[in-house]
Structures are given as C-alpha cells and as structure tokens.
Design a protein around this motif. Sequence first.
Motif, PDB file in Angstrom:
ATOM      1  N   ARG A 132       0.840  -1.190   0.000  1.00 28.20           N
ATOM      2  CA  ARG A 132       0.000   0.000   0.000  1.00 28.20           C
ATOM      3  C   ARG A 132       0.873   1.236   0.000  1.00 28.20           C
ATOM      4  O   ARG A 132       1.954   1.255   0.582  1.00 28.20           O
ATOM      5  N   ILE A 133       0.393   2.298  -0.658  1.00 26.00           N
ATOM      6  CA  ILE A 133       1.040   3.604  -0.617  1.00 26.00           C
ATOM      7  C   ILE A 133      -0.013   4.632  -0.222  1.00 26.00           C
ATOM      8  O   ILE A 133      -1.025   4.782  -0.911  1.00 26.00           O
ATOM      9  N   HIS A 134       0.216   5.339   0.868  1.00 29.31           N
ATOM     10  CA  HIS A 134      -0.641   6.444   1.274  1.00 29.31           C
ATOM     11  C   HIS A 134       0.074   7.748   0.914  1.00 29.31           C
ATOM     12  O   HIS A 134       1.078   8.107   1.534  1.00 29.31           O
ATOM     13  N   ALA A 135      -0.421   8.439  -0.115  1.00 31.31           N
ATOM     14  CA  ALA A 135       0.151   9.720  -0.536  1.00 31.31           C
ATOM     15  C   ALA A 135      -0.622  10.840   0.149  1.00 31.31           C
ATOM     16  O   ALA A 135      -1.855  10.882   0.075  1.00 31.31           O
ATOM     17  N   ILE A 136       0.098  11.757   0.794  1.00 32.27           N
ATOM     18  CA  ILE A 136      -0.544  12.790   1.605  1.00 32.27           C
ATOM     19  C   ILE A 136      -0.059  14.161   1.171  1.00 32.27           C
ATOM     20  O   ILE A 136       1.149  14.391   1.033  1.00 32.27           O
ATOM     21  N   ASP A 137      -1.006  15.071   0.952  1.00 32.15           N
ATOM     22  CA  ASP A 137      -0.659  16.463   0.689  1.00 32.15           C
ATOM     23  C   ASP A 137      -1.841  17.343   1.063  1.00 32.15           C
ATOM     24  O   ASP A 137      -2.989  16.996   0.770  1.00 32.15           O
ATOM     25  N   LEU A 138      -1.568  18.462   1.709  1.00 30.93           N
ATOM     26  CA  LEU A 138      -2.632  19.388   2.102  1.00 30.93           C
ATOM     27  C   LEU A 138      -3.162  20.171   0.906  1.00 30.93           C
ATOM     28  O   LEU A 138      -4.313  20.602   0.897  1.00 30.93           O
ATOM     29  N   ASN A 139      -2.328  20.328  -0.115  1.00 29.59           N
ATOM     30  CA  ASN A 139      -2.710  21.079  -1.318  1.00 29.59           C
ATOM     31  C   ASN A 139      -3.467  20.159  -2.268  1.00 29.59           C
ATOM     32  O   ASN A 139      -2.894  19.215  -2.814  1.00 29.59           O
ATOM     33  N   PRO A 140      -4.770  20.403  -2.504  1.00 29.47           N
ATOM     34  CA  PRO A 140      -5.532  19.513  -3.398  1.00 29.47           C
ATOM     35  C   PRO A 140      -4.928  19.409  -4.794  1.00 29.47           C
ATOM     36  O   PRO A 140      -4.983  18.349  -5.413  1.00 29.47           O
ATOM     37  N   SER A 141      -4.344  20.494  -5.285  1.00 27.03           N
ATOM     38  CA  SER A 141      -3.834  20.497  -6.656  1.00 27.03           C
ATOM     39  C   SER A 141      -2.642  19.565  -6.825  1.00 27.03           C
ATOM     40  O   SER A 141      -2.448  18.985  -7.898  1.00 27.03           O
ATOM     41  N   GLN A 142      -1.812  19.424  -5.779  1.00 26.10           N
ATOM     42  CA  GLN A 142      -0.710  18.463  -5.869  1.00 26.10           C
ATOM     43  C   GLN A 142      -1.264  17.053  -6.034  1.00 26.10           C
ATOM     44  O   GLN A 142      -0.745  16.251  -6.816  1.00 26.10           O
ATOM     45  N   ASN A 143      -2.343  16.738  -5.335  1.00 27.83           N
ATOM     46  CA  ASN A 143      -2.955  15.420  -5.468  1.00 27.83           C
ATOM     47  C   ASN A 143      -3.692  15.267  -6.801  1.00 27.83           C
ATOM     48  O   ASN A 143      -3.793  14.162  -7.328  1.00 27.83           O
ATOM     49  N   HIS A 144      -4.207  16.386  -7.338  1.00 26.96           N
ATOM     50  CA  HIS A 144      -4.801  16.321  -8.682  1.00 26.96           C
ATOM     51  C   HIS A 144      -3.744  15.892  -9.697  1.00 26.96           C
ATOM     52  O   HIS A 144      -4.040  15.134 -10.637  1.00 26.96           O
ATOM     53  N   LEU A 145      -2.529  16.384  -9.518  1.00 26.36           N
ATOM     54  CA  LEU A 145      -1.440  16.035 -10.439  1.00 26.36           C
ATOM     55  C   LEU A 145      -1.097  14.553 -10.335  1.00 26.36           C
ATOM     56  O   LEU A 145      -0.902  13.875 -11.359  1.00 26.36           O
ATOM     57  N   LEU A 146      -1.041  14.037  -9.122  1.00 25.53           N
ATOM     58  CA  LEU A 146      -0.781  12.601  -8.955  1.00 25.53           C
ATOM     59  C   LEU A 146      -1.927  11.781  -9.550  1.00 25.53           C
ATOM     60  O   LEU A 146      -1.687  10.759 -10.211  1.00 25.53           O
ATOM     61  N   GLU A 147      -3.154  12.212  -9.322  1.00 22.98           N
ATOM     62  CA  GLU A 147      -4.298  11.501  -9.905  1.00 22.98           C
ATOM     63  C   GLU A 147      -4.211  11.455 -11.420  1.00 22.98           C
ATOM     64  O   GLU A 147      -4.501  10.432 -12.052  1.00 22.98           O
ATOM     65  N   LEU A 148      -3.825  12.580 -12.016  1.00 20.52           N
ATOM     66  CA  LEU A 148      -3.701  12.632 -13.472  1.00 20.52           C
ATOM     67  C   LEU A 148      -2.654  11.641 -13.960  1.00 20.52           C
ATOM     68  O   LEU A 148      -2.843  10.966 -14.978  1.00 20.52           O
TER      69      LEU A 148
END
Length: 861
Positions: free
Chosen positions: A493-509
């Motif tokens: 499992r990998i739990h990726a954590i960031d308070l900035n939603p846009s950083q996670n949008h980039l990972l999702e993309l």
Amino acid sequence: MASLGGNILPLVGFNLHAFFTGITGGLLFFAGLIKLSHKRASQKSDQKRQDDDEPGLVSALLLFCYGCFFKPHSGSGKANQQGALESFYAGQASAYDVTRKLLLRGREDMLALAAAQLLHKTKSESRKAGSRRIWVDVGGGTGWNIEAMSQFVNVPEFFSTVYLVDLSPSLCAVAEKRFSRLGWDNVKIICQDARKFRLEDYENGLSGPGSPGSSTPKSYFDQKRPEHGGADLITMSYSLSMIPDYYSVIDSLTSLLSPDGLLGVVDFYVQSKADFTYRNWTGGMIGRHVNYLSRTFWRAWFDLDRVALEPARRDYLEYKFGTVLTANLRNTALGSIPYYVWLGCHKKPFSSSSLPEEIIQRIDALATESPYLLPSDSHSSKKQQNVITAKLTRAIERTAPEIRSKAFDAAIQNLSANLPLPSFFYQNHHWRIYYDDQLPKHTQFNNEYIYAFTWEDSRVDREILKLGRDDVVLAITSAGDNILSYALQSPARIHAIDLNPSQNHLLELKAASFTALSHADFWKIFGEGKHENFRALLITRLSPHLSSRAFQYWLDNSFIFTNPTSRGLYDTGGSRHAIRAFRYTSRLFRCRSAVTSLLNSKTLIEQREIWHSKIRPALLSPLVSNLLVSTEAFLWKALGVPKNQLAMIEADHGSSRAVKVGLAKSTRAHAIWHYMVNTLDPVVEKTHIAVDNPYYLVCMTGGFTKKCHPDYLSRAAHKKLSQPGAFEGLRIHTDEIDEVIARMAPGTVTVAVLMDSMDWFDPDTDAAGRQIEKVNRALKTGGRVLVRSSALRPWYIKEFEKRGFVGERVGNRGVGECIDRVNMYASCWVCTKVDNLPPPTPGGSEGEQRTGGEEVDVWSL
C-alpha cells in the motif's frame, strides 16, 4: 433541448429591464452567429447538405431571430405544454440544428464523457450474452445528440435500442427524417410527455404495469413505478431548463435508470456561492459561482424564451442522484454564458458482489488500514449477512477503539439526511480519499500546485528504503513522481498525503494516464509537458479514472498542455518562479547560449568548464543573491522554503568555518549564497546533467529527454504501471499528516517518507513532538522514517530519539560532495522505531467515539 418551460403565457406589459437585457443579449448572440457564418462561408460552396429540407445559413438565422426575439408565443390553440412548444418550434424546427451549434455548447463533451464511462464498464464488467444496452434521450428534439454520439461509439451496434423522448411533434418529425436517412432502425422516436414515459411499455422482459405479460393493476392508483429501471444511459441536453414541472421529470428518471446506469446532463445555469456552500456531494466547486451581474443578466435574458435558470433545477438533480463527474464552464463565444456538464448515478452505490453498507466499510478500511471483515458465505441472505457483520463489528469494538476515516463520517452524515454520498464514493477507482474542498486549509492554495515535478532523488530513495511487497508506505505527494517510483517497487500500500488539493490532482492525473494512455501519449504529457490533444484525451480516455474534483481541475487547466505559445507543464506551479528567474538571469547576463552548450556537452570536463567560465558568474553573482534569491518572499513562493527552514540554513552558516575565519559574514544573503554554492557546484562537478540529472535538466529546458528522465517515464515503468490493478494499493489523502495518521490503525505503516516537512516546524513549540508521537503510533516496530533537512544535524532528531526512535544519518552533504543528484538538502536521515509509546486515551479524539449497542444499518438512517 426541446421543451419550452417557464411561464407559457405571453408577456404582459412592457418590462424595460427585460427589453434592454434582450437587446444586449441579442447583440452578443449575433456576434457569435457571425463567427459561425464565417466558418460556414469558408466551406466549399458546392457542399451537399445532409438534409434537403435544411435551410441555408441566412434563412436559418432569420428563422431563429424571428422565433426567439419577435414571434409571440401564445400557444397553438391548445392550452397545454405541447401547444406552447409547437408555437415556439414549429416555424424553426428545420433550422434548429444549424442555429444551436454555437449556443448549446458542451453537448459533445457530455456525450463523450458518458461514452467513456460506458466503455470503461464494458471492459471491466462482463456483460451476459444477449444483454441489451438501452439509451433514453429525454428532450432529444431533432436527434442531434444521438447522431453526434457516433463520434465516440458505433450507435447502431453499441446500443440495442435508443429512445428519443420529446413532446414537440415538429422536432420529432425532423428526427424521424434524420434516422431514416442514416438507416438506424434501433432508434425509436417517442413523442410523449417525459413524465409518462416508461421503458416497460416498449421493452420485453422489463417488469412494470405496462410490460407484456404483466398483471393488470386493479386501478390506476395501484400503479407503482419501480425503484430503478433498465436504461444504461439517460441524457438530457438543454432540456432540464425548459421543462416547467422538472421535479416530476427528475423523479421519473430514477425508475428509468438501471441499478448501475449513467445519467448525463448538460444545461445552462446560474448559481451563487450561497446556493451550494457546505455541500460535500456536488463533486467540486471550481467555477461554479456566477457573480451577481452575470446571474441577473442571464436569468433575465433566457427568461424571454422561457428558459429557466433558477438554481433549484440543478440542485434537485444533484439531490436525487449521486455525482460521478461534473464541470462548470463558460461559453466564451457568446458572452461567457454559464453552463455545466454533469454525470450521475443512483444515490445508493449498487454492487452485484456486496451490500451497499459494505462498500462504505471497505472504502473506510482502505483509508485507515483497518481490517475489513466480509462474510465468507456470499450466498447467504442480506439479513444473515447483516447479523454476521454486526457480530464481527461488535467483536472488534470490544478489543480496540474504532477508527473511522473522514469519508465514513461524511457518508453517515449524508445518509442520515437522505443526501447522496460524497462524489468520491461513486468513482470507478477509490484512489482518492474524501476531503472537504471548501475548508480554508485547502482553499489557501488558490487552486495552484507548488511543484510540477518532485524535487527528491528517487534513485537514492530506492537504495535507502529497498521496499518489499509487505511494506505499507506513507509519503508526502509533492508532484507524485516519488509516489510512482515507490509504486514501481510494488509495496502492499502507498498512502500519498498532501494538504494542497492540486498536488494530489497532479498525482491523480498521472495514475489515470498510466491506466488509460499509451506510452507515446503519456510521454508527451509528462515528458515534454505538452500535448495538443490533451483536452480530448481527458474527456474520452482519462475521465473514467479521475475523481470529479481532479477532472474539473484539469478541464479548467487543459490550456497548460494545449496552448501552443506556453512552455507546458514544467513552467507552471509555484516552482515556475525559480525556473523563470534562472531563465531571465541567463538572458540578462547573456549566457543563454552557454546553457545550451552545457546541455550539449559530451563530458563532465566540458560541462565544468562552461559552468565556471560562463554560467556561474551570472547565476551566483552577489547582485542576484542580494536582490532576489535571499529574499524571504522568493524563497517561499519559488522554492517552497518556509521561515523555519530558512532559520536552520542561517544557523548552520553562522557556525560554519567560513564565518569563523572571516571568509563570510553571518547574514542571510551570505548564508543563502553559500548554500547555493554548496548545492550547485557539486552537481555540476559530479553529475552529467544532460545524461543523468533530470532534476536540473527540466529546470533548464522545460522538459525531459528520452535519454534523461525520471524512472516513471520509461517504457518499462509504463508497461508495469499500466497493468490492471497496478494502483489498487494507492490511497491519496488531501489533509495534514497528523490528521491522516491519527485515523489509521496503529502499527500498520512500515515506512514514512516525510521529505523535508519536519524542517517546517517551529522548534519553540511542541508541534513536531506531537507529530512524531502520532507517527510512532502508526508505525510497526522496526518501521522507518525517512527525512531530509537543510541542516547538517536538525534539532528534531533528538525529538525522534526521545519518542522511541533511533536516528541514523544516511547522507551528508560535505564540501564539494553530492548527497544525491538534487543536492538541495544538507543531510538525509532514517529514524527507526524501536519502542512503542503509550497509546492515546480511547475516545479522546474525533473519529474514535462511536455509538455502542447494535450494528447501525447506515442505509436506513
């Protein structure tokens, strides 16, 4: 698209406001039509029309203007909705498609999104042989939508039957001619009130009062519509805003849509922030607010043609159905008319393999690392399964405090109020964990990421961590490059954590692109940073693999990849300021050609010579250091260096040998200058940038090369991460680290990669110590924490050692030496957990207090 709506009586009296609104709106519309006419005029003059009855462009425009702006709509002798429709459409039915092309934007997008979702389901779910796929187009008018769908699927083969339901005989007549010309005999035109349309009246094998073989009800009042129907797809294209009794129509759709069916809507709208604030089920808020002047103007103008833009229509749609994807857009060709595209499904997440409440439990377990207990007897009845689940849940509660994610809390809150679940529950993948995008801690970033690429050397991380299949990794997302590097090592499992939603949008993309795109397309987007067809790929290929919020974000920012004049992905985000500063400095000192020569150098010797003679004197000049690089604002906005980390750099410099012997002053400017020298000089001396240092290459060129790039961009990486289920172990949390680990089962994480985040803490507070205690609780004994720091020996290592860890420095940036290819940090540490701390008091924090007693049936709240 083909229902009138609003007040069907003629306007009474003279309304000055409406008059001027209509005049202004008419001018805007004519400006758009002129664009259309120029486009048509450029086509070959001898082009044959598809329909001989279709008028020419000039005639069509005249019919449209007369029908919309001058003709009184008093009905056609019948005091009902159909008469009102005929009064409006009868004279312009043949010109409808020609004149609506520019006005009714977003129809192709909605159809493409719906087709992408259906195609994804076709690949992921095996359909029974002979099963039917049904599409109902409500308010389908001339059938334009159905023909347009052929861009995305083969309509006659993909759908067994398509029902076009519309109340206007004139528009239905145009549709009949269209499909007769096309020869599509699977399309059925139903001229009927949408509230009365029932699939069971036309489809064999569907239960209902009108279906063949069904028993005749005793009376009209005994007729009950089913909870769901047999339509795999229902669409409404600019018809919801024109239906007066929209409540009844939306209600009727629930009994038309199959359990796992899809509903697609595109329409005009205006909404204020006050209409949707505090809603967590609407799928995202980007671009949803329409300012007061625009709301007032567009509502008044559209009201002239009985098109109702009140917020209640969209609100009720989103209340009755779960949101899969949504986007709020503007028709810039015609005065920025607001419109939205929306995909939805039934409120309850139907599943053929598990109960709805079990889906919520499973998603909760994915976020918290808690055990998910599923009854082994899959053939037992629902009542028996509930009993077993209740017993197992109570057994767990007796042995340990219950840990719940914020997603579970939100689900319970929504279900208790009979609201749809947050949109995250309706996604095809459960990578992204629920978060409230309206909280100030998320909105502070203004929908912008800081890092377009991760500033950590993945090769060194791999050598230090040596991840195995049993590892559970918790790491800061940043741009997601490091997360993908860990995924290549296949941990559990990998739990990726960031308070900035846009950083996670980039990972999702990136995860979606691995799942849906070829390596060639993937490389253009993330290797070169540009792709001319990105928007089309986003809608047709990537959308089924993105959360609604991430989809909205990238649809709104698709220009990053498609704008021919832009520098692409790697010239965006907060880090672009540093890249641009380097570019402007090199231009100011006239050494751009030297940068090109450095990147073309064949050997390290040649690279060093160019650096020391031409680039270093400019980039590391005292002028640049004093006026730009050493300023606190630049360090934060461009490099993400907070004041506490800056203080650590200054403290180390103050105690350095250079200061002690008088070679440097103990000032911020000197501290930053020496830090830059110790960072950049060794990089040039020890690493060949054009061949093996993608981190600096991308800063200089705005992209990667096939020779030099991060590991995740290789063909081998794409082959591995594009396999089905490659990201099943990925969980993307949009929150603080403290919040995430506080809601995770104790002793479940084996590796925590905190990057340089510990540098951000204030040493005069106990905030760092409190986080270390929570990390200790989440880690297994023997678990490791990887941290990097701008200090040679950061103060918080002692805090780790006080709280059950042993610290070991695994990297030290000596004079003239590289700690890694980035060389941005002075030291790298691994802190290994050797002791458990006392557990927190049960029930002492949010998410740990739960109702005792019998198991709660979340769907009956």
